[in-house]
Write a protein that holds these residues in place. Structure first.
Motif, PDB file in Angstrom:
ATOM      1  N   GLY A 191       1.018  -1.093   0.073  1.00 33.47           N
ATOM      2  CA  GLY A 191       0.130   0.050   0.020  1.00 33.47           C
ATOM      3  C   GLY A 191       0.874   1.068  -0.079  1.00 33.47           C
ATOM      4  N   LEU A 192       0.128   2.332  -0.209  1.00 37.38           N
ATOM      5  CA  LEU A 192       0.796   3.816  -0.077  1.00 37.38           C
ATOM      6  C   LEU A 192       0.109   4.561   0.674  1.00 37.38           C
ATOM      7  CD1 LEU A 192       3.218   5.477  -1.899  1.00 37.38           C
ATOM      8  CD2 LEU A 192       1.002   6.200  -3.522  1.00 37.38           C
ATOM      9  N   ASN A 193       0.870   5.087   1.953  1.00 38.14           N
ATOM     10  CA  ASN A 193       0.490   5.704   2.703  1.00 38.14           C
ATOM     11  C   ASN A 193       0.006   6.981   2.303  1.00 38.14           C
ATOM     12  OD1 ASN A 193       0.267   6.116   5.922  1.00 38.14           O
ATOM     13  ND2 ASN A 193       1.141   7.840   5.394  1.00 38.14           N
ATOM     14  N   PHE A 194      -1.178   7.499   2.635  1.00 40.05           N
ATOM     15  CA  PHE A 194      -1.737   8.913   2.318  1.00 40.05           C
ATOM     16  C   PHE A 194      -2.294   9.667   3.600  1.00 40.05           C
ATOM     17  CE2 PHE A 194      -5.414   6.434   0.875  1.00 40.05           C
ATOM     18  CZ  PHE A 194      -6.386   7.376   1.038  1.00 40.05           C
ATOM     19  N   ASP A 195      -2.933   9.018   4.578  1.00 37.78           N
ATOM     20  CA  ASP A 195      -3.314   9.751   5.441  1.00 37.78           C
ATOM     21  C   ASP A 195      -3.761   9.054   6.897  1.00 37.78           C
ATOM     22  OD1 ASP A 195      -5.221  12.049   6.375  1.00 37.78           O
ATOM     23  OD2 ASP A 195      -6.892  11.742   4.770  1.00 37.78           O
ATOM     24  N   ARG A 196      -4.525   9.876   7.760  1.00 32.07           N
ATOM     25  CA  ARG A 196      -4.826   9.301   8.824  1.00 32.07           C
ATOM     26  C   ARG A 196      -6.458   9.370   8.948  1.00 32.07           C
ATOM     27  NH1 ARG A 196      -1.124  12.711  12.742  1.00 32.07           N
ATOM     28  NH2 ARG A 196      -0.851  13.947  10.820  1.00 32.07           N
ATOM     29  N   ILE A 197      -7.047   8.360  10.010  1.00 32.75           N
ATOM     30  CA  ILE A 197      -8.313   8.596  10.178  1.00 32.75           C
ATOM     31  C   ILE A 197      -8.669   9.770  11.012  1.00 32.75           C
ATOM     32  CG2 ILE A 197      -8.608   5.980  10.183  1.00 32.75           C
ATOM     33  CD1 ILE A 197      -9.276   6.034  13.106  1.00 32.75           C
ATOM     34  N   TRP A 198      -9.872  10.527  11.108  1.00 36.07           N
ATOM     35  CA  TRP A 198     -10.158  11.516  11.602  1.00 36.07           C
ATOM     36  C   TRP A 198      -9.898  11.870  13.199  1.00 36.07           C
ATOM     37  CZ3 TRP A 198     -11.852  16.276  10.431  1.00 36.07           C
ATOM     38  CH2 TRP A 198     -12.792  16.978  11.620  1.00 36.07           C
ATOM     39  N   GLU A 199     -10.223  10.479  13.753  1.00 38.47           N
ATOM     40  CA  GLU A 199     -10.483  10.265  15.230  1.00 38.47           C
ATOM     41  C   GLU A 199      -8.706  10.286  15.561  1.00 38.47           C
ATOM     42  OE1 GLU A 199     -14.122   8.714  13.763  1.00 38.47           O
ATOM     43  OE2 GLU A 199     -12.194   8.548  13.188  1.00 38.47           O
ATOM     44  N   GLY A 200      -8.036  10.167  14.747  1.00 37.27           N
ATOM     45  CA  GLY A 200      -6.254   9.748  15.202  1.00 37.27           C
ATOM     46  C   GLY A 200      -5.428  10.742  14.639  1.00 37.27           C
ATOM     47  N   THR A 201      -6.031  11.995  14.443  1.00 38.97           N
ATOM     48  CA  THR A 201      -5.238  13.080  13.811  1.00 38.97           C
ATOM     49  C   THR A 201      -4.353  13.610  15.028  1.00 38.97           C
ATOM     50  OG1 THR A 201      -7.035  14.739  13.978  1.00 38.97           O
ATOM     51  CG2 THR A 201      -6.490  13.692  11.726  1.00 38.97           C
ATOM     52  N   MET A 202      -4.791  13.295  16.365  1.00 37.03           N
ATOM     53  CA  MET A 202      -4.088  13.909  17.337  1.00 37.03           C
ATOM     54  C   MET A 202      -2.741  12.975  17.444  1.00 37.03           C
ATOM     55  SD  MET A 202      -5.890  11.291  18.620  1.00 37.03           S
ATOM     56  CE  MET A 202      -6.222  10.091  19.953  1.00 37.03           C
ATOM     57  N   SER A 203      -2.634  12.187  16.629  1.00 37.48           N
ATOM     58  CA  SER A 203      -1.129  11.254  16.981  1.00 37.48           C
ATOM     59  C   SER A 203       0.026  12.030  16.997  1.00 37.48           C
ATOM     60  CB  SER A 203      -1.308  10.089  16.009  1.00 37.48           C
ATOM     61  OG  SER A 203      -1.176  10.504  14.552  1.00 37.48           O
ATOM     62  N   ASP A 204       0.050  13.355  16.421  1.00 40.66           N
ATOM     63  CA  ASP A 204       1.250  13.836  16.483  1.00 40.66           C
ATOM     64  C   ASP A 204       1.617  14.393  17.833  1.00 40.66           C
ATOM     65  OD1 ASP A 204       1.334  13.917  13.815  1.00 40.66           O
ATOM     66  OD2 ASP A 204       0.621  15.823  13.288  1.00 40.66           O
ATOM     67  N   VAL A 205       0.524  14.633  18.660  1.00 37.67           N
ATOM     68  CA  VAL A 205       0.800  14.927  20.020  1.00 37.67           C
ATOM     69  C   VAL A 205       0.419  14.061  20.980  1.00 37.67           C
ATOM     70  CG1 VAL A 205       0.794  17.509  19.588  1.00 37.67           C
ATOM     71  CG2 VAL A 205      -1.289  16.484  20.353  1.00 37.67           C
ATOM     72  N   ASN A 206      -0.235  13.089  20.569  1.00 35.75           N
ATOM     73  CA  ASN A 206      -1.068  12.032  21.665  1.00 35.75           C
ATOM     74  C   ASN A 206      -1.361  10.652  20.792  1.00 35.75           C
ATOM     75  OD1 ASN A 206      -2.408  11.369  24.246  1.00 35.75           O
ATOM     76  ND2 ASN A 206      -4.040  11.595  22.858  1.00 35.75           N
ATOM     77  N   PHE A 207      -0.204   9.832  20.698  1.00 38.27           N
ATOM     78  CA  PHE A 207      -0.642   8.704  19.775  1.00 38.27           C
ATOM     79  C   PHE A 207      -1.392   7.779  20.924  1.00 38.27           C
ATOM     80  CE2 PHE A 207       0.034   4.665  18.372  1.00 38.27           C
ATOM     81  CZ  PHE A 207      -0.078   4.669  16.884  1.00 38.27           C
ATOM     82  N   ASP A 208      -2.525   7.356  20.427  1.00 39.44           N
ATOM     83  CA  ASP A 208      -3.271   6.430  21.079  1.00 39.44           C
ATOM     84  C   ASP A 208      -3.471   5.140  20.231  1.00 39.44           C
ATOM     85  OD1 ASP A 208      -5.280   4.714  22.108  1.00 39.44           O
ATOM     86  OD2 ASP A 208      -6.480   6.522  23.073  1.00 39.44           O
ATOM     87  N   PRO A 209      -2.681   3.865  20.714  1.00 35.41           N
ATOM     88  CA  PRO A 209      -2.962   2.885  19.867  1.00 35.41           C
ATOM     89  C   PRO A 209      -4.465   2.175  19.765  1.00 35.41           C
ATOM     90  CG  PRO A 209      -2.020   2.053  21.953  1.00 35.41           C
ATOM     91  CD  PRO A 209      -2.170   3.753  22.021  1.00 35.41           C
ATOM     92  N   ASN A 210      -5.522   2.651  20.530  1.00 33.98           N
ATOM     93  CA  ASN A 210      -6.340   2.027  20.410  1.00 33.98           C
ATOM     94  C   ASN A 210      -7.299   2.853  19.214  1.00 33.98           C
ATOM     95  OD1 ASN A 210      -6.455   0.143  22.551  1.00 33.98           O
ATOM     96  ND2 ASN A 210      -6.425   2.064  23.953  1.00 33.98           N
ATOM     97  N   ILE A 211      -7.025   3.732  18.809  1.00 32.14           N
ATOM     98  CA  ILE A 211      -7.589   4.782  18.075  1.00 32.14           C
ATOM     99  C   ILE A 211      -6.868   4.969  16.664  1.00 32.14           C
ATOM    100  CG2 ILE A 211      -8.775   6.955  17.628  1.00 32.14           C
ATOM    101  CD1 ILE A 211      -9.322   7.140  20.580  1.00 32.14           C
ATOM    102  N   CYS A 212      -5.636   5.365  16.960  1.00 33.59           N
ATOM    103  CA  CYS A 212      -4.937   5.916  15.684  1.00 33.59           C
ATOM    104  C   CYS A 212      -4.660   5.012  14.603  1.00 33.59           C
ATOM    105  CB  CYS A 212      -3.617   6.495  16.204  1.00 33.59           C
ATOM    106  SG  CYS A 212      -3.943   7.984  17.350  1.00 33.59           S
ATOM    107  N   ARG A 213      -5.126   5.241  13.382  1.00 29.84           N
ATOM    108  CA  ARG A 213      -4.785   4.509  12.212  1.00 29.84           C
ATOM    109  C   ARG A 213      -4.209   5.212  11.033  1.00 29.84           C
ATOM    110  NH1 ARG A 213      -5.315   1.370  15.823  1.00 29.84           N
ATOM    111  NH2 ARG A 213      -6.794  -0.296  15.993  1.00 29.84           N
TER     112      ARG A 213
END
Length: 666
Positions: free
Chosen positions: A613-635
């Motif tokens: 695959g070719l990475n191009f985005d993150r899911i809406w609920e996980g855009t906070m991963s730049d400051v707060n990565f949550d493995p239960n949400i971030c994709r």
């Protein structure tokens, strides 16, 4: 006993995170490879990064310095995102040959289009030089220069730079090589490459064929032969299988304190969202009303909207995941640990309070600084042009800047956005216009821009302050106001020093944790699994979307959800070739890889290091991963390699490109 339980809890928590969280330095993967292999990875650390033989790193490039790309053939064919190549595709387009709207496909190497100024850069090797530089004080620059000079004498064909990691607590020297002949090979129409546009941006389910193809040529004009290229896997996927992303993530801030994160997310970014709401509304209205304006402003709009929507998701994500509570719990444990150790207490007892006090002292100036950036620098498109013209060294430089600016400029749009942004800016900078009223200012500035463009097209000499006195004076006054309100340099320097100290403290106080450095546009590896997510109540995302879902979104003639007739025909006939899975055509997938801006275009690899695959985005609920990565949400979101090849092969009919690649069917 209570303290032991707490430490064990943190250890377990760290292990759970380590499987998914982290942007790891490839040179140091020996610290992670056992865990990666336990998750299913079939590679060794040497297979991924090696200085002694070719490895996966040799297939990865920094694309233009802002995205990632990867070699997928022995003839220098580079795959990256459509939105990474968007600016180049736009520059190659005209109303007669609108490659954004219709797509572009070279039928041979002779038809590939050159892109002056575009480059790719490869990491050759990296070397830890911390011992030479840490605690070097005033001699830092001198030692750094000596290290680079020694390398240049040894091999002048490479470029060298020293980059700080872990908040200036560790330093690596990077040796890279740059290639400046990068040609456009192919790009699908925006109705595929940007399908869903701004409505679907940052969200899942997604159905965007976000890819484009370029080719690297060497200094002799021959197709470049990379030391390694990626094989492309088109076999069925298995939810839960190992995935790895290799790329150049831009910037993260994972080690902010709770006070800092609250200020950044809920105050600064919230205000940025308010300003961009207004700007984007005007641009969207004008783009929908005029096809020529849409062509000119599509790239600008996408760039502005990208940050706007990300910040909205970040604000909501931090709140939903209780990100501030997580930070506060970590800080409480940090305080408890240092309180139990006299040496640590002496060093760090006042650190969190110092950070909070310094952050408060910076906050007001930072907000005003951001107000300038959002309303004036980004909000008034002619403003950055004036800055460029004031720095120009010759009339030729001015002419080039003006002609390029005018290619993607509409006076109508600019007048409306300038008026709206000016009204906001004057609330913070009330003296910018002097005695001139807002309407007169807007009209005068745009008359001056028109006059400058006319002179440039005639190759006449330009005396900037004489032709555009109002715009020139405003540019100077606005920058003066910006420097006046910006936080004091001493406070900013102190913030940097406190962040470095906090990073050192975390690593010392939590020795059981395997820390990773914040992203800084250097090559990183992140790993996880192909897995769905339940981000909130009654919402569940599976791992894969299909062309059926894209057809369900189809709206004929719509700016965001139109589809090419050829794609509809292929769908109706279920003519998917070798790229289908159980009679359906996969389009996008999600996985638990930790990514950020700059990872756009990064390859998503399977356990054997093959492109899936070719990475191009993150899911809406996980855009906070730049400051707060949550493995239960971030994709992270990727376009499936099978959809990429289907578009190249069945939709565009470019079998010659497929034949260049090495396909894996198992």
């Amino acid at each position: 006993m209570k303290k032991i339980v707490t430490i064990v809890t943190i250890l377990v928590f760290s292990v759970q995170l380590a499987a998914k969280e982290g942007m790891w330095i490839p040179m140091l993967l020996n610290n992670n490879i056992a865990e990666m292999q336990a998750m299913g990875c079939e590679l060794s650390a040497e297979d991924i990064y090696s200085v002694n033989h070719s490895s996966l790193k040799d297939a990865i490039v920094s694309f233009g310095g802002f995205c990632t790309g990867e070699f997928i053939s022995s003839k220098g064919l580079v795959l990256t995102n459509h939105h990474c190549g968007y600016g180049q595709i736009q520059k190659q387009s005209s109303m007669e040959h609108n490659f954004l709207k219709d797509g572009f496909w070279a039928r041979s190497m002779d038809e590939e289009l050159k892109n002056p100024g575009l480059f790719v850069e490869q990491l050759v090797y990296m070397e830890d030089v911390t011992n030479a530089l840490v605690n070097s004080g005033d001699k830092f620059k001198e030692i750094e220069a000596a290290l680079i000079e020694a390398k240049e004498l040894d091999n002048p064909n490479l470029t060298y730079k020293v980059v700080p990691f872990f908040g200036n607590n560790q330093f690596f020297l990077l040796a890279t090589i740059k290639y400046n002949d990068v040609r456009l090979v192919g790009a699908p129409p925006s109705s595929i490459g940007k399908f869903g546009a701004d409505t679907d941006n940052w969200v899942f389910p997604r159905h965007t064929g976000d890819f484009s193809l370029f080719r690297v040529y060497d200094e002799n004009g021959n197709a470049f032969t990379p030391a390694q290229h990626l094989k492309v896997n088109i076999a069925p996927r298995t939810p839960g299988e190992f995935t790895m992303v290799f790329g150049y993530p831009g910037r993260t801030q994972e080690y902010l304190t709770a006070v800092e994160m609250d200020q950044l997310v809920n105050v600064e970014n919230a205000r940025r969202v308010e300003i961009r709401d207004v700007l984007l509304s005007i641009m969207d209205s004008e783009m929908r009303a005029d096809a020529e304006v849409q062509l000119k402003y599509s790239s600008k709009y996408a760039r502005i909207a990208n940050g706007w929507k990300k910040w909205i998701g970040q604000i909501e994500g931090v709140q939903f995941s209780k990100g501030l509570d997580r930070k506060r719990k970590l800080e409480a444990e940090f305080t408890a640990r240092i309180a139990a150790d006299a040496n640590l207490w002496d060093k760090y007892s006042g650190l969190l309070n110092e950070i909070a006090v310094n952050n408060t002292q910076i906050a007001e100036g930072q907000l005003k600084r951001n107000e300038f950036i959002e309303t004036i620098y980004y909000g008034m498109e002619w403003f950055s042009l004036m800055s460029q013209l004031q720095r120009a060294k010759s009339d030729v430089d001015m002419d080039v800047a003006l002609v390029e600016f005018h290619q993607n400029y509409s006076r109508t749009v600019s007048e409306k956005t300038t008026a709206a942004m000016l009204s906001m800016a004057l609330a913070t900078f009330p003296d910018l216009l002097g005695d001139m009223d807002e309407a007169t200012f807007v009209s005068t500035v745009h008359n001056e821009i028109d006059a400058l463009v006319e002179l440039a097209t005639k190759d006449d000499s330009i005396e900037l302050t004489a032709v555009a006195p109002t715009a020139s004076n405003f540019n100077t006054s606005a920058f003066q106001a910006f420097y006046t309100v910006s936080p004091d340099n001493a406070l900013l320097q102190k913030a940097t020093e406190l962040s470095a100290e906090y990073m050192r403290a975390l690593m010392e106080v939590f020795p059981e944790r395997n820390f990773y450095p914040d992203a800084n546009s250097t090559l990183r590896v992140t790993y996880g699994k192909l897995e769905g997510v339940n981000p909130r109540d009654a919402v569940s995302y599976g791992t894969t979307t299909y062309l059926d879902g894209a057809m369900a979104k189809y709206k004929p003639g719509d700016y965001e959800f139109d589809m090419p007739a050829k794609l509809i025909e292929l769908y109706d006939n279920k003519d998917y070739g070798q790229y289908a899975e159980n009679g359906k055509l996969p389009v996008c997938n999600i996985a638990s890889n930790h990514t950020t801006g700059g990872n756009s275009g990064s390859p998503v690899l399977n356990a054997r290091g093959e492109l899936i695959g070719l990475n191009f985005d993150r899911i809406w609920e996980g855009t906070m991963s730049d400051v707060n990565f949550d493995p239960n949400i971030c994709r992270n979101i990727m376009v499936d390699s099978r959809y990429v090849l289907f578009i190249i092969d069945k939709f565009a009919g470019q079998q010659w490109l497929i034949e260049e690649m090495e396909l894996i069917t198992h």
